[in-house]
Scaffold this active site. Structure first.
Site, short mmCIF file in Angstrom:
data_model
loop_
_atom_site.label_atom_id
_atom_site.label_comp_id
_atom_site.label_asym_id
_atom_site.label_seq_id
_atom_site.Cartn_x
_atom_site.Cartn_y
_atom_site.Cartn_z
N SER A 217 1.94 -5.36 3.27
CA SER A 217 3.39 -5.24 3.50
C SER A 217 4.19 -6.30 2.73
O SER A 217 5.37 -6.51 3.01
CB SER A 217 3.66 -5.38 5.01
OG SER A 217 3.03 -6.53 5.52
N CYS B 145 2.80 5.77 8.79
CA CYS B 145 1.89 5.99 7.65
C CYS B 145 1.03 7.22 7.95
O CYS B 145 0.46 7.33 9.05
CB CYS B 145 1.01 4.76 7.46
SG CYS B 145 -0.29 5.07 6.25
N HIS C 253 3.91 1.69 11.65
CA HIS C 253 2.77 1.49 12.56
C HIS C 253 2.57 2.66 13.51
O HIS C 253 1.52 2.75 14.17
CB HIS C 253 2.98 0.23 13.40
CG HIS C 253 3.47 -0.93 12.58
ND1 HIS C 253 4.80 -1.25 12.45
CD2 HIS C 253 2.80 -1.80 11.81
CE1 HIS C 253 4.93 -2.29 11.64
NE2 HIS C 253 3.74 -2.64 11.23
N THR D 34 -6.24 0.70 11.86
CA THR D 34 -6.55 0.90 10.43
C THR D 34 -6.72 -0.40 9.64
O THR D 34 -7.21 -0.37 8.51
CB THR D 34 -5.42 1.69 9.75
OG1 THR D 34 -4.19 0.98 9.97
CG2 THR D 34 -5.31 3.10 10.28
N SER E 34 1.41 -9.80 10.59
CA SER E 34 0.74 -8.78 9.79
C SER E 34 -0.78 -8.83 10.00
O SER E 34 -1.45 -9.79 9.60
CB SER E 34 1.07 -9.00 8.31
OG SER E 34 0.17 -8.29 7.50
N ASN F 256 -3.22 -6.95 8.67
CA ASN F 256 -4.07 -6.89 7.47
C ASN F 256 -4.02 -8.20 6.68
O ASN F 256 -5.01 -8.62 6.10
CB ASN F 256 -3.74 -5.66 6.63
CG ASN F 256 -2.51 -5.85 5.77
OD1 ASN F 256 -2.60 -6.35 4.67
ND2 ASN F 256 -1.34 -5.47 6.29
N GLU G 147 0.53 -0.82 16.19
CA GLU G 147 -0.26 0.36 15.84
C GLU G 147 -1.16 0.77 17.01
O GLU G 147 -1.32 1.96 17.31
CB GLU G 147 -1.10 0.10 14.58
CG GLU G 147 -1.84 1.36 14.14
CD GLU G 147 -2.83 1.11 13.02
OE1 GLU G 147 -2.55 0.30 12.13
OE2 GLU G 147 -3.90 1.76 13.04
N CYS H 224 0.87 -1.18 0.00
CA CYS H 224 0.00 0.00 0.00
C CYS H 224 0.91 1.23 0.00
O CYS H 224 2.14 1.11 0.13
CB CYS H 224 -0.87 -0.01 1.25
SG CYS H 224 0.16 0.01 2.75
N HIS I 184 -0.83 -5.07 19.42
CA HIS I 184 -0.34 -4.72 18.08
C HIS I 184 0.33 -3.34 18.15
O HIS I 184 -0.14 -2.44 18.85
CB HIS I 184 -1.50 -4.70 17.07
CG HIS I 184 -1.03 -4.53 15.66
ND1 HIS I 184 -0.74 -3.29 15.12
CD2 HIS I 184 -0.79 -5.44 14.69
CE1 HIS I 184 -0.33 -3.46 13.87
NE2 HIS I 184 -0.35 -4.75 13.58
S1 SF4 Z 1 -2.33 -0.66 5.58
FE1 SF4 Z 1 -1.36 0.60 7.17
S2 SF4 Z 1 0.45 1.44 6.14
FE2 SF4 Z 1 -0.95 0.73 4.53
S3 SF4 Z 1 -2.17 2.55 3.93
FE3 SF4 Z 1 -3.30 1.36 5.49
S4 SF4 Z 1 -2.73 2.39 7.40
FE4 SF4 Z 1 -1.20 2.96 5.93
#
Ligand code: SF4
Length: 307
Positions: free
Chosen positions: A267, A96, A74, A165, A223, A225, A126, A12, A124
């Site tokens: 990532s 980010c 993070h 996020t 990770s 996400n 973040e 991303c 985590h």
């Molecule tokens: S996944 Fe995390 S690093 Fe990537 S755009 Fe979303 S908030 Fe930002």
């Protein structure tokens, strides 16, 4: 065998931004270069930087005084920034910008003395960073709907919520609905804290699950996400697996399958997906690969100029 590659997957804008900062710093200052926490949660990326002289630390006291340190994508709590200042470290913030936006909301709600419900995964990186921007007396961390049941806050007051996020879009939406029922005066960010990359990658896995009889997600165990992508596939009723490297895939899982959907977390470098595709094609000669137009190509975050 047919392979379908998810429309939106891989790096991303926030991950590219953080990695580019470390690359620039390595070019400009050379090794050793210190990074607080893994710059992004991906084994390949972290090992590659380690081999080039980057030292990842979990404690700023491990960074020699006067040295340069980069904060990971993070984000970090204000206490870490203060420690860096106290130790006279030169620091570069690779947080980010979409995480910084959440920090700003946390600061704003905290300054107004609202009780703040932070939705996310305890431990985590973040979440640790974001929690640091909230007065501890106002902070309530919830991981699931059950935690919301047990919240002991006066429902007549104005309660604010913010989120990590990279959570499940569907679960977070359900949790916010539940919060709204429990706290009629709930206030939150004008736009969801879940970032565009989280939303797009989960939507793309839902599409894959409609087409395929197995889903494979490339992503590292830490990770957030990437793990949510595997769960997204599974919740659509399609067997879904997460692997950190192409070699990790147990090829027996593909026996009897006709269409494999492949995606990767925010990532994960493209090389992992390419290696996986090559491995499957070697195992099942004649495998065809189908791709889709990626709508995210133009999303980039402007880089800092390193001093
Ligand atoms: S996944 Fe995390 S690093 Fe990537 S755009 Fe979303 S908030 Fe930002």
């Amino acid at each position: 065998m047919e392979i379908y590659l998810a429309k939106t997957q891989g790096f991303c804008a926030g991950v590219s931004f953080a990695i580019d900062i470390v690359e620039q710093a390595l070019t400009k200052y050379g090794a050793p270069l210190y990074v607080y926490h893994e710059i992004v949660h991906n084994t390949y990326v972290v090992n590659d930087f380690r081999n080039r002289g980057v030292i990842f630390v979990e404690d700023l006291n491990a960074v020699p005084q006067g040295q340069r340190v980069i904060f990971s994508a993070h984000g970090v709590p204000p206490a870490v920034i203060q420690t860096a200042k106290d130790r006279r470290l030169k620091y570069v913030d690779a947080t980010c910008p979409l995480v910084t936006k959440v920090h700003n909301e946390a600061t704003k709600f905290s300054a107004k003395h609202h009780a703040i419900v932070l939705i996310g995964h305890k431990g985590h990186q973040e979440l640790i960073g974001t929690a640091g921007y909230v007065d501890p007396g106002l902070l309530y961390i919830v991981e699931n709907e059950d935690d919301i049941e047990h919240l002991d806050i006066d429902p007549a007051t104005e309660v604010a919520f913010i989120t990590q996020t990279t959570l499940s879009v569907d679960e977070t939406t359900a949790m916010i609905d539940k919060l709204r029922k429990k706290f009629p005066n709930l206030i939150g960010p004008p736009r969801s804290d879940l970032c565009y990359a989280t939303q797009n990658r989960q939507d793309a896995v839902k599409n894959l699950a409609q087409l395929c009889d197995i889903v494979i997600i490339c992503g590292s165990p830490k990770s957030s996400n990437s793990n949510r992508l595997r769960e997204t596939g599974e919740k659509q009723g399609v067997p879904s697996h997460i692997i950190d490297s192409a070699e990790e895939l147990d090829m027996k899982l593909l026996q009897g399958k006709k269409k494999a959907g492949i995606s990767s977390g925010a990532s994960v470098p493209r090389v992992i997906v390419d290696q996986l595709v090559q491995r499957i094609q070697k195992y099942f000669p004649g495998t065809r690969v189908h791709t889709f137009e990626n709508p995210e190509k133009k999303i980039v975050f402007a880089l800092h100029h390193l001093k």
